[in-house]
Design a protein around this motif. Sequence first.
Motif, PDB file in Angstrom:
ATOM      1  N   ASP A  78       0.844  -1.183   0.000  1.00 10.46           N
ATOM      2  CA  ASP A  78       0.000   0.000   0.000  1.00 10.46           C
ATOM      3  C   ASP A  78       0.885   1.241   0.000  1.00 10.46           C
ATOM      4  O   ASP A  78       1.576   1.518   0.980  1.00 10.46           O
ATOM      5  N   ALA A 124       1.392   5.451  -0.499  1.00  6.40           N
ATOM      6  CA  ALA A 124       0.675   6.716  -0.325  1.00  6.40           C
ATOM      7  C   ALA A 124       1.339   7.810  -1.150  1.00  6.40           C
ATOM      8  O   ALA A 124       2.561   7.841  -1.286  1.00  6.40           O
ATOM      9  N   ASP A 125       0.522   8.720  -1.692  1.00  7.39           N
ATOM     10  CA  ASP A 125       1.069   9.856  -2.440  1.00  7.39           C
ATOM     11  C   ASP A 125       1.417  10.977  -1.459  1.00  7.39           C
ATOM     12  O   ASP A 125       1.288  10.830  -0.242  1.00  7.39           O
ATOM     13  N   GLU A 173      -1.463  12.140   0.928  1.00  9.04           N
ATOM     14  CA  GLU A 173      -1.720  11.195   2.020  1.00  9.04           C
ATOM     15  C   GLU A 173      -0.572  11.208   3.028  1.00  9.04           C
ATOM     16  O   GLU A 173      -0.799  11.147   4.233  1.00  9.04           O
ATOM     17  N   ALA A 174       0.665  11.300   2.524  1.00  9.30           N
ATOM     18  CA  ALA A 174       1.833  11.358   3.414  1.00  9.30           C
ATOM     19  C   ALA A 174       1.751  12.605   4.293  1.00  9.30           C
ATOM     20  O   ALA A 174       2.060  12.549   5.494  1.00  9.30           O
ATOM     21  N   ARG A 223       5.849   7.923  -4.334  1.00 13.89           N
ATOM     22  CA  ARG A 223       4.966   7.194  -3.427  1.00 13.89           C
ATOM     23  C   ARG A 223       5.811   6.593  -2.305  1.00 13.89           C
ATOM     24  O   ARG A 223       6.954   6.214  -2.513  1.00 13.89           O
ATOM     25  N   ARG A 281       2.795   3.146   3.183  1.00 14.33           N
ATOM     26  CA  ARG A 281       1.914   3.716   4.212  1.00 14.33           C
ATOM     27  C   ARG A 281       2.355   3.290   5.620  1.00 14.33           C
ATOM     28  O   ARG A 281       2.391   4.107   6.535  1.00 14.33           O
TER      29      ARG A 281
END
Length: 110
Positions: free
Chosen positions: A42, A44-45, A48-49, A93, A96
């Motif tokens: 998974d 995260a971009d 999201e980070a 990316r 997560r």
Amino acid sequence: MPRPSSQKEGRGRASKKWHRATVVDAARQRGVLPAADQAGQDLADAGEAAQILGYKDAHSFLSALGHGLLPELEQPDGYEYRRSSASRPRQQRWKRDHLEELAARRTPAP
């Protein structure tokens, strides 16, 4: 791309064909696809980070990253390539679970 597996003449044009595994390997080497051991992870971009790490937005997160304030994240875990002219062509990316672990270490204990 490596040499095609076969070439075929048809309707006045030559068509080149590659085996699927060859195309996937080439995409992984270029960073278009994640490495085989990371394919199911998974990622995260930047937006999201930023949320996970408590930054105001993706811009402030990327600014902190660019200024060397997040050395643990300097090397992204993957990339997403986009062809749209409205966005950056290659977007970083991060895993997560790695972001959440970093956020937990940065949060002071109560």
